[in-house]
Design a protein around this motif. Structure first.
Motif, PDB file in Angstrom:
ATOM      1  N   ASN A  55       0.805  -1.231   0.000  1.00 15.91           N
ATOM      2  CA  ASN A  55       0.000   0.000   0.000  1.00 15.91           C
ATOM      3  C   ASN A  55       0.836   1.280   0.000  1.00 15.91           C
ATOM      4  O   ASN A  55       0.277   2.379  -0.070  1.00 15.91           O
ATOM      5  CB  ASN A  55      -0.897   0.038   1.249  1.00 15.91           C
ATOM      6  N   PHE A  56       2.147   1.151   0.119  1.00 17.49           N
ATOM      7  CA  PHE A  56       2.965   2.363   0.241  1.00 17.49           C
ATOM      8  C   PHE A  56       2.930   3.170  -1.067  1.00 17.49           C
ATOM      9  O   PHE A  56       3.171   2.619  -2.146  1.00 17.49           O
ATOM     10  CB  PHE A  56       4.403   2.012   0.605  1.00 17.49           C
ATOM     11  N   PRO A  57       2.673   4.490  -0.980  1.00 17.73           N
ATOM     12  CA  PRO A  57       2.453   5.300  -2.203  1.00 17.73           C
ATOM     13  C   PRO A  57       3.740   5.783  -2.871  1.00 17.73           C
ATOM     14  O   PRO A  57       4.035   6.975  -2.893  1.00 17.73           O
ATOM     15  CB  PRO A  57       1.620   6.475  -1.675  1.00 17.73           C
ATOM     16  N   TRP A  58       4.496   4.869  -3.462  1.00 19.78           N
ATOM     17  CA  TRP A  58       5.756   5.239  -4.136  1.00 19.78           C
ATOM     18  C   TRP A  58       5.526   6.259  -5.252  1.00 19.78           C
ATOM     19  O   TRP A  58       6.392   7.083  -5.547  1.00 19.78           O
ATOM     20  CB  TRP A  58       6.426   3.981  -4.702  1.00 19.78           C
ATOM     21  N   LYS A  59       4.346   6.177  -5.884  1.00 13.25           N
ATOM     22  CA  LYS A  59       4.050   7.108  -6.989  1.00 13.25           C
ATOM     23  C   LYS A  59       4.014   8.557  -6.476  1.00 13.25           C
ATOM     24  O   LYS A  59       4.587   9.460  -7.104  1.00 13.25           O
ATOM     25  CB  LYS A  59       2.709   6.744  -7.625  1.00 13.25           C
ATOM     26  N   ILE A  60       3.351   8.764  -5.341  1.00 16.18           N
ATOM     27  CA  ILE A  60       3.274  10.116  -4.767  1.00 16.18           C
ATOM     28  C   ILE A  60       4.678  10.603  -4.415  1.00 16.18           C
ATOM     29  O   ILE A  60       5.038  11.759  -4.667  1.00 16.18           O
ATOM     30  CB  ILE A  60       2.353  10.126  -3.519  1.00 16.18           C
ATOM     31  N   ARG A 120       5.961  -5.763  -5.956  1.00 19.05           N
ATOM     32  CA  ARG A 120       5.277  -5.216  -4.789  1.00 19.05           C
ATOM     33  C   ARG A 120       5.270  -3.691  -4.849  1.00 19.05           C
ATOM     34  O   ARG A 120       4.312  -3.034  -4.488  1.00 19.05           O
ATOM     35  CB  ARG A 120       5.954  -5.692  -3.503  1.00 19.05           C
ATOM     36  N   LYS A 121       6.371  -3.159  -5.365  1.00 14.93           N
ATOM     37  CA  LYS A 121       6.541  -1.710  -5.393  1.00 14.93           C
ATOM     38  C   LYS A 121       5.815  -1.057  -6.566  1.00 14.93           C
ATOM     39  O   LYS A 121       5.128  -0.061  -6.396  1.00 14.93           O
ATOM     40  CB  LYS A 121       8.046  -1.431  -5.485  1.00 14.93           C
ATOM     41  N   PHE A 122       5.951  -1.633  -7.762  1.00 17.56           N
ATOM     42  CA  PHE A 122       5.484  -0.939  -8.965  1.00 17.56           C
ATOM     43  C   PHE A 122       4.203  -1.525  -9.561  1.00 17.56           C
ATOM     44  O   PHE A 122       3.479  -0.828 -10.266  1.00 17.56           O
ATOM     45  CB  PHE A 122       6.571  -0.953 -10.036  1.00 17.56           C
ATOM     46  N   ILE A 123       3.953  -2.802  -9.350  1.00 12.68           N
ATOM     47  CA  ILE A 123       2.797  -3.448  -9.981  1.00 12.68           C
ATOM     48  C   ILE A 123       1.639  -3.561  -8.979  1.00 12.68           C
ATOM     49  O   ILE A 123       0.492  -3.295  -9.309  1.00 12.68           O
ATOM     50  CB  ILE A 123       3.180  -4.846 -10.540  1.00 12.68           C
ATOM     51  N   ARG A 124       1.973  -3.981  -7.766  1.00 11.42           N
ATOM     52  CA  ARG A 124       1.078  -3.962  -6.608  1.00 11.42           C
ATOM     53  C   ARG A 124      -0.048  -4.997  -6.634  1.00 11.42           C
ATOM     54  O   ARG A 124      -0.799  -5.114  -5.675  1.00 11.42           O
ATOM     55  CB  ARG A 124       0.494  -2.556  -6.393  1.00 11.42           C
ATOM     56  N   THR A 125      -0.215  -5.702  -7.749  1.00 10.41           N
ATOM     57  CA  THR A 125      -1.150  -6.822  -7.770  1.00 10.41           C
ATOM     58  C   THR A 125      -0.332  -8.041  -8.167  1.00 10.41           C
ATOM     59  O   THR A 125       0.717  -7.901  -8.792  1.00 10.41           O
ATOM     60  CB  THR A 125      -2.254  -6.610  -8.818  1.00 10.41           C
ATOM     61  N   ASP A 147       4.581  -6.104 -16.950  1.00 11.09           N
ATOM     62  CA  ASP A 147       5.632  -5.856 -15.954  1.00 11.09           C
ATOM     63  C   ASP A 147       6.959  -5.511 -16.633  1.00 11.09           C
ATOM     64  O   ASP A 147       7.686  -4.612 -16.203  1.00 11.09           O
ATOM     65  CB  ASP A 147       5.849  -7.078 -15.052  1.00 11.09           C
ATOM     66  N   ARG A 148       7.242  -6.241 -17.713  1.00 15.30           N
ATOM     67  CA  ARG A 148       8.487  -5.977 -18.467  1.00 15.30           C
ATOM     68  C   ARG A 148       8.466  -4.575 -19.069  1.00 15.30           C
ATOM     69  O   ARG A 148       9.488  -3.889 -19.090  1.00 15.30           O
ATOM     70  CB  ARG A 148       8.662  -7.012 -19.587  1.00 15.30           C
ATOM     71  N   ALA A 149       7.285  -4.162 -19.529  1.00 17.45           N
ATOM     72  CA  ALA A 149       7.156  -2.820 -20.116  1.00 17.45           C
ATOM     73  C   ALA A 149       7.351  -1.747 -19.038  1.00 17.45           C
ATOM     74  O   ALA A 149       7.992  -0.717 -19.277  1.00 17.45           O
ATOM     75  CB  ALA A 149       5.805  -2.675 -20.794  1.00 17.45           C
TER      76      ALA A 149
END
Ligand SMILES: [Zn+2]
Length: 227
Positions: A148-153, A200-205, A215-217
């Motif tokens: 749940n950590f908001p790396w995007k923000i 876990r960090k970028f895809i989250r599902t 994921d590769r993209a």
């Protein structure tokens, strides 16, 4: 003083240099505490047997508690590796977010974190790419901060990285995801663990050890954008 003596090599001559200062932290490692309250975390870091600590603890209510001077070496990273660095504790600041390990991070807590990161980034000139999570540097042992950590923000504010969600380029056929993860910094001695940390960090599902075409993209977009 003990430490200053320990750092002097007895087998060499000594001539005192006069120009120097303290080494500065160059990375920030973000954690979740896996505990139930800030008070519990503070207590844990003050117990003799735990042998763990961090520079900062941030409560769910946004309270920021500093527990060590930024120039001290906290014991938060444990056995870890990022790029060629094998002693993350020596180069980083540790920030623990009060969180039971599964729940979302309240906005108040993230706002406090962003203010703190801003201060640390400008004070120590920490590069954007050097704001990372505990799981990034210890993918076989750790899963914090949680999904749940908001790396995007954070990335939008200049702490860490994110990809272009609106348009993902097709990776060229020569693109090698293992090399890309390694260049980003992941320890690829256990590829599945590294991929899990990445997802876990970028895809989250579907946090697993297998990269899908999308994921590769995502990985390719991050790779060409930042590295
Ligand atoms: Zn951690």
């Amino acid at each position: 003083m003990e430490q200053r003596r320990a750092g002097v090599n007895k087998n060499t001559d000594w001539a005192n240099a006069i120009h120097y200062d303290n080494r500065k932290p160059n990375y920030v490692i973000i954690h979740h505490t896996s505990q139930n309250s800030t008070a519990q975390t503070v207590r844990t870091f003050q117990l003799a047997h735990t042998k763990v600590s961090s520079h900062y603890v941030i409560g769910r209510d946004g309270q920021v508690i500093q527990m060590l001077n930024d120039y001290d070496r906290a014991w938060h990273a444990g056995k870890s590796k990022w790029g060629t660095i094998t002693d993350m504790n020596s180069v980083s600041l540790g920030i623990e977010l009060d969180n039971n390990g599964r729940e979302p991070f309240p906005e108040t807590q993230i706002n406090s974190l962003l203010v703190l990161l801003d201060t640390l980034k400008s004070k120590y000139l920490i590069p954007q790419l050097n704001f990372i999570g505990h799981a990034d540097i210890a993918p076989t042992r750790k899963d914090d901060p949680n999904v749940n950590f908001p790396w995007k923000i954070l990335a939008e504010k200049g702490f860490g990285v994110w990809y272009n969600e609106d348009f993902l380029p097709e990776p060229p056929t020569a693109f090698n995801p293992t090399d890309a993860l390694k260049i980003i910094g992941y320890d690829m001695s256990n590829p599945e663990a590294a991929i899990r940390a990445f997802k876990r960090k970028f895809i989250r599902t579907e946090v697993n050890g297998v990269l899908t075409a999308r994921d590769r993209a995502v990985l390719y977009d991050l790779y060409r954008k930042y590295y």
